[in-house]
Design a protein around this motif. Structure first.
Motif, PDB file in Angstrom:
ATOM      1  N   THR A   1      37.608  40.571  -7.931  1.00  0.00           N
ATOM      2  CA  THR A   1      36.392  40.195  -6.928  1.00  0.00           C
ATOM      3  C   THR A   1      36.862  40.265  -5.451  1.00  0.00           C
ATOM      4  OG1 THR A   1      35.202  39.207  -8.801  1.00  0.00           O
ATOM      5  CG2 THR A   1      34.391  38.570  -6.632  1.00  0.00           C
ATOM      6  N   VAL A   2      37.831  39.484  -5.091  1.00  0.00           N
ATOM      7  CA  VAL A   2      38.219  39.421  -3.867  1.00  0.00           C
ATOM      8  C   VAL A   2      38.542  40.857  -3.503  1.00  0.00           C
ATOM      9  CG1 VAL A   2      38.870  37.087  -3.820  1.00  0.00           C
ATOM     10  CG2 VAL A   2      40.781  38.737  -4.088  1.00  0.00           C
ATOM     11  N   ALA A   3      38.947  41.742  -4.271  1.00  0.00           N
ATOM     12  CA  ALA A   3      39.525  43.040  -3.788  1.00  0.00           C
ATOM     13  C   ALA A   3      38.250  43.868  -3.464  1.00  0.00           C
ATOM     14  CB  ALA A   3      40.284  43.607  -4.924  1.00  0.00           C
ATOM     15  N   GLN A   4      37.076  43.507  -4.046  1.00  0.00           N
ATOM     16  CA  GLN A   4      35.829  44.394  -3.926  1.00  0.00           C
ATOM     17  C   GLN A   4      35.137  43.818  -2.565  1.00  0.00           C
ATOM     18  OE1 GLN A   4      33.665  43.627  -7.439  1.00  0.00           O
ATOM     19  NE2 GLN A   4      35.193  45.045  -8.817  1.00  0.00           N
ATOM     20  N   ARG A   5      35.202  42.584  -2.265  1.00  0.00           N
ATOM     21  CA  ARG A   5      34.865  41.937  -1.067  1.00  0.00           C
ATOM     22  C   ARG A   5      35.673  41.894  -0.058  1.00  0.00           C
ATOM     23  NH1 ARG A   5      32.039  36.833  -4.673  1.00  0.00           N
ATOM     24  NH2 ARG A   5      30.622  37.964  -5.835  1.00  0.00           N
ATOM     25  N   HIS A   6      36.874  42.205  -0.110  1.00  0.00           N
ATOM     26  CA  HIS A   6      37.714  42.403   0.959  1.00  0.00           C
ATOM     27  C   HIS A   6      38.405  43.834   0.922  1.00  0.00           C
ATOM     28  CE1 HIS A   6      37.392  38.454   2.826  1.00  0.00           C
ATOM     29  NE2 HIS A   6      37.110  37.968   1.574  1.00  0.00           N
ATOM     30  N   PRO A   7      37.709  45.056   1.239  1.00  0.00           N
ATOM     31  CA  PRO A   7      38.206  46.370   0.796  1.00  0.00           C
ATOM     32  C   PRO A   7      39.536  46.796   1.743  1.00  0.00           C
ATOM     33  CG  PRO A   7      36.080  46.297   1.577  1.00  0.00           C
ATOM     34  CD  PRO A   7      36.315  44.926   1.768  1.00  0.00           C
ATOM     35  N   ASP A   8      39.905  45.881   2.955  1.00  0.00           N
ATOM     36  CA  ASP A   8      41.083  46.130   3.436  1.00  0.00           C
ATOM     37  C   ASP A   8      42.147  45.426   2.883  1.00  0.00           C
ATOM     38  OD1 ASP A   8      39.720  43.652   4.324  1.00  0.00           O
ATOM     39  OD2 ASP A   8      41.343  43.427   5.820  1.00  0.00           O
ATOM     40  N   LEU A   9      41.905  44.530   1.970  1.00  0.00           N
ATOM     41  CA  LEU A   9      42.975  43.858   1.266  1.00  0.00           C
ATOM     42  C   LEU A   9      43.185  44.455  -0.274  1.00  0.00           C
ATOM     43  CD1 LEU A   9      42.478  40.101   2.284  1.00  0.00           C
ATOM     44  CD2 LEU A   9      44.063  41.902   3.141  1.00  0.00           C
ATOM     45  N   ALA A  10      42.479  45.549  -0.779  1.00  0.00           N
ATOM     46  CA  ALA A  10      42.385  45.901  -2.011  1.00  0.00           C
ATOM     47  C   ALA A  10      43.795  46.652  -2.378  1.00  0.00           C
ATOM     48  CB  ALA A  10      41.513  47.161  -2.190  1.00  0.00           C
ATOM     49  N   ASP A  11      44.481  47.275  -1.553  1.00  0.00           N
ATOM     50  CA  ASP A  11      45.715  47.715  -1.932  1.00  0.00           C
ATOM     51  C   ASP A  11      46.862  46.583  -2.354  1.00  0.00           C
ATOM     52  OD1 ASP A  11      45.114  50.319  -1.665  1.00  0.00           O
ATOM     53  OD2 ASP A  11      45.914  50.698   0.308  1.00  0.00           O
ATOM     54  N   VAL A  12      46.948  45.647  -1.423  1.00  0.00           N
ATOM     55  CA  VAL A  12      47.797  44.570  -1.865  1.00  0.00           C
ATOM     56  C   VAL A  12      47.250  43.698  -2.918  1.00  0.00           C
ATOM     57  CG1 VAL A  12      46.790  43.003  -0.169  1.00  0.00           C
ATOM     58  CG2 VAL A  12      49.309  42.592  -0.830  1.00  0.00           C
ATOM     59  N   VAL A  13      46.051  43.469  -3.183  1.00  0.00           N
ATOM     60  CA  VAL A  13      45.443  42.854  -4.412  1.00  0.00           C
ATOM     61  C   VAL A  13      45.904  43.593  -5.711  1.00  0.00           C
ATOM     62  CG1 VAL A  13      43.624  41.646  -5.725  1.00  0.00           C
ATOM     63  CG2 VAL A  13      44.058  41.378  -3.073  1.00  0.00           C
ATOM     64  N   ASN A  14      45.596  44.960  -5.514  1.00  0.00           N
ATOM     65  CA  ASN A  14      45.821  45.695  -6.608  1.00  0.00           C
ATOM     66  C   ASN A  14      47.348  46.040  -7.156  1.00  0.00           C
ATOM     67  OD1 ASN A  14      43.081  46.360  -7.438  1.00  0.00           O
ATOM     68  ND2 ASN A  14      43.064  47.959  -6.046  1.00  0.00           N
ATOM     69  N   HIS A  15      48.156  45.665  -6.183  1.00  0.00           N
ATOM     70  CA  HIS A  15      49.371  45.889  -6.328  1.00  0.00           C
ATOM     71  C   HIS A  15      50.048  44.562  -6.933  1.00  0.00           C
ATOM     72  CE1 HIS A  15      53.876  46.428  -5.801  1.00  0.00           C
ATOM     73  NE2 HIS A  15      54.026  45.315  -5.099  1.00  0.00           N
ATOM     74  N   THR A  16      49.449  43.330  -6.729  1.00  0.00           N
ATOM     75  CA  THR A  16      49.614  42.049  -7.167  1.00  0.00           C
ATOM     76  C   THR A  16      49.259  42.044  -8.669  1.00  0.00           C
ATOM     77  OG1 THR A  16      49.087  40.960  -4.997  1.00  0.00           O
ATOM     78  CG2 THR A  16      49.152  39.611  -7.108  1.00  0.00           C
ATOM     79  N   ILE A  17      48.150  42.709  -8.946  1.00  0.00           N
ATOM     80  CA  ILE A  17      47.812  42.956 -10.440  1.00  0.00           C
ATOM     81  C   ILE A  17      48.772  43.671 -11.096  1.00  0.00           C
ATOM     82  CG2 ILE A  17      45.787  43.664 -11.952  1.00  0.00           C
ATOM     83  CD1 ILE A  17      43.929  43.086  -9.664  1.00  0.00           C
ATOM     84  N   ALA A  18      49.096  45.014 -10.580  1.00  0.00           N
ATOM     85  CA  ALA A  18      50.262  45.716 -11.064  1.00  0.00           C
ATOM     86  C   ALA A  18      51.381  45.163 -11.499  1.00  0.00           C
ATOM     87  CB  ALA A  18      50.169  46.845 -10.481  1.00  0.00           C
ATOM     88  N   VAL A  19      51.930  44.510 -10.755  1.00  0.00           N
ATOM     89  CA  VAL A  19      53.090  43.586 -10.818  1.00  0.00           C
ATOM     90  C   VAL A  19      53.122  42.526 -11.897  1.00  0.00           C
ATOM     91  CG1 VAL A  19      54.853  42.080  -9.790  1.00  0.00           C
ATOM     92  CG2 VAL A  19      53.979  44.356  -8.699  1.00  0.00           C
ATOM     93  N   MET A  20      51.843  41.874 -11.851  1.00  0.00           N
ATOM     94  CA  MET A  20      51.623  40.830 -12.939  1.00  0.00           C
ATOM     95  C   MET A  20      51.470  41.601 -14.251  1.00  0.00           C
ATOM     96  SD  MET A  20      48.552  38.025 -12.740  1.00  0.00           S
ATOM     97  CE  MET A  20      47.015  39.325 -12.453  1.00  0.00           C
ATOM     98  N   GLU A  21      50.846  42.737 -14.421  1.00  0.00           N
ATOM     99  CA  GLU A  21      50.608  43.170 -15.712  1.00  0.00           C
ATOM    100  C   GLU A  21      52.317  43.800 -16.100  1.00  0.00           C
ATOM    101  OE1 GLU A  21      47.767  46.218 -14.940  1.00  0.00           O
ATOM    102  OE2 GLU A  21      46.093  44.866 -15.258  1.00  0.00           O
ATOM    103  N   ASP A  22      53.168  44.151 -15.306  1.00  0.00           N
ATOM    104  CA  ASP A  22      54.294  44.790 -15.499  1.00  0.00           C
ATOM    105  C   ASP A  22      55.419  43.596 -15.685  1.00  0.00           C
ATOM    106  OD1 ASP A  22      53.432  47.365 -15.713  1.00  0.00           O
ATOM    107  OD2 ASP A  22      54.249  47.725 -13.637  1.00  0.00           O
TER     108      ASP A  22
END
Length: 313
Positions: free
Chosen positions: A160-181
Motif C-alpha cells: 500500500t505504501v509503495a502504491q501511495r509513494h511511487p518514488d519509494l516503490a523500488d526500495v519497498v519492493n526490494h524489502t519485500i523481495a529480501v523478506m521473501e528470500d
C-alpha cells in the motif's frame, strides 16, 4: 452466544450452561470475549473475514488455526511466555486468560512509562524463538503458508505504501523481495507493544496474537518493535524510548541483515501514517514527522537502526 456455549460444552471445556461472556478489545481482526464458567476462565477468539477498518481489508479466517499452532510451539520453546492453548477447533481458539490486573505494554508506553526490562525480556524471548526454530524443516513446513501474513501485513503495509509513494516503490519492493528470500525462522508477524501483556506487580510478560505467524524474515519482528518505539518517541519526545530500543536489540542478540532491519523499520513507520491501518494517536504534525523519518530510513539509511533516534533529535 448460544453457539459459543454449545461449542464449549461439546468440546468438554465446561459441563454447564452457566457461562458469562464479556466482550474484549480484539483489535480490528477478531471477535474476542472473556468466558467464565464452572471450571473455565478463558479468552475465546474468532477471526473476522473483513477487518474493522475504514478501507476494505479482507483476510482468511483460517489464520486462527495458525495462531493456535504457533502459540503451542512458542509455549513449548519458552514456557510461560505466551498464554496456554486450551482448545482449537471449529473456528474457535480458547486460551488462558491473563489476570485482570495485567495490561498491554502499549498502555504504559503511551503514558510515558518506559520499562527497559520489559524491552529486554521481549528481545530475549524473540531471540529464543528465532534460535529455537532456525533451520527447522518441520517448522518451515508447518508455517510455510504466508497467506494471512500477506493479507494482513505485506499488502496493507508494504504494498500500500509503495502504491501511495511511487518514488519509494523500488526500495519497498526490494524489502519485500529480501523478506521473501530470507525465510529462516518462525516470525510472529506483529511483535508490537499492543500484543505484549505485562504484570504490573511482578515479572510476567506474555506475547499474544500470533495469527500471522509464519516461517520468515528474522528482521521483521524486531523492526516492528523498534518502529513502534520510534512512533512513541514522535508522539511523546520526553520519554526515553531509545533506551528500550537499545535494551531490546541487545537482548535479541542475533546476527542480522542491518540494512534490511532499517528498511523494514522504515516501511512500518510509513505504513502507520499512509497504510491501511494508521496509528490513531498521532497528530497531523506527528504524522508528518513520522513520514519524514520513514523516507529518510528508506532513501538515506544511517549505519544502525538505533541511529533513527538521532534523526529525531
Amino acid at each position: 452466544m448460544t453457539a459459543l456455549v454449545d461449542h464449549l460444552v461439546r468440546r468438554g471445556l465446561t459441563s454447564s450452561s452457566d457461562v458469562r461472556v464479556k466482550s474484549l478489545t480484539g483489535g480490528v481482526s477478531n471477535d474476542v470475549v472473556a468466558v467464565t464458567a464452572p471450571g473455565l476462565d478463558a479468552v475465546v477468539k474468532r477471526a473476522l473475514g473483513r477487518l474493522r477498518v475504514a478501507e476494505e481489508w479482507l483476510a482468511d479466517p483460517a489464520r486462527l488455526d495458525t495462531e493456535g499452532r504457533a502459540l503451542r510451539l512458542a509455549g513449548r520453546l519458552l514456557p510461560g511466555a505466551v498464554p496456554q492453548v486450551y482448545d482449537l477447533a471449529d473456528g474457535y481458539l480458547v486460551i488462558e486468560r491473563a489476570p485482570e490486573s495485567w495490561r498491554t505494554w502499549k498502555e504504559d508506553l503511551l503514558a510515558g512509562a518506559v520499562d527497559v526490562e520489559v524491552a529486554a525480556r521481549l528481545g530475549r524471548a524473540l531471540g529464543g524463538w528465532q534460535r529455537g526454530t532456525a533451520g527447522d524443516a518441520a517448522v518451515a513446513r508447518e508455517f510455510g503458508d504466508r497467506t494471512a501474513f500477506g493479507q494482513l501485513r505485506v499488502d496493507p503495509f508494504h504494498r500500500t505504501v509503495a502504491q501511495r509513494h511511487p518514488d519509494l516503490a523500488d526500495v519497498v519492493n526490494h524489502t519485500i523481495a529480501v523478506m521473501e528470500d530470507s525465510a529462516s525462522c518462525l516470525a510472529h508477524g506483529d511483535y508490537t507493544p499492543k500484543n505484549v501483556l505485562i504484570d504490573p506487580d511482578g515479572d510476567g510478560v506474555w506475547v499474544i496474537d500470533w495469527e500471522v505467524a509464519h516461517y520468515g524474515d528474522p528482521t521483521f519482528d524486531p523492526a516492528w518493535t523498534i518502529g513502534h518505539l520510534l512512533l512513541k518517541t514522535v508522539h511523546r519526545p520526553s520519554a526515553d524510548y531509545a533506551a528500550a530500543g537499545g535494551a531490546f536489540l541487545e537482548a535479541w542478540a542475533a546476527d542480522h541483515d542491518s540494512a534490511q532491519l532499517i528498511r523494514q523499520t522504515g516501511c512500518l513507520l510509513l505504513a502507520r501514517v499512509d497504510g491501511k491501518s494508521p496509528a490513531d494517536y498521532l497528530t497531523d504534525a506527528e504524522r508528518h514527522r513520522t513520514r519524514a523519518l520513514a523516507r529518510r530510513l528508506l532513501t538515506d539509511p544511517p549505519p544502525h537502526v538505533l541511529d533513527a533516534w538521532e534523526l529525531l533529535a
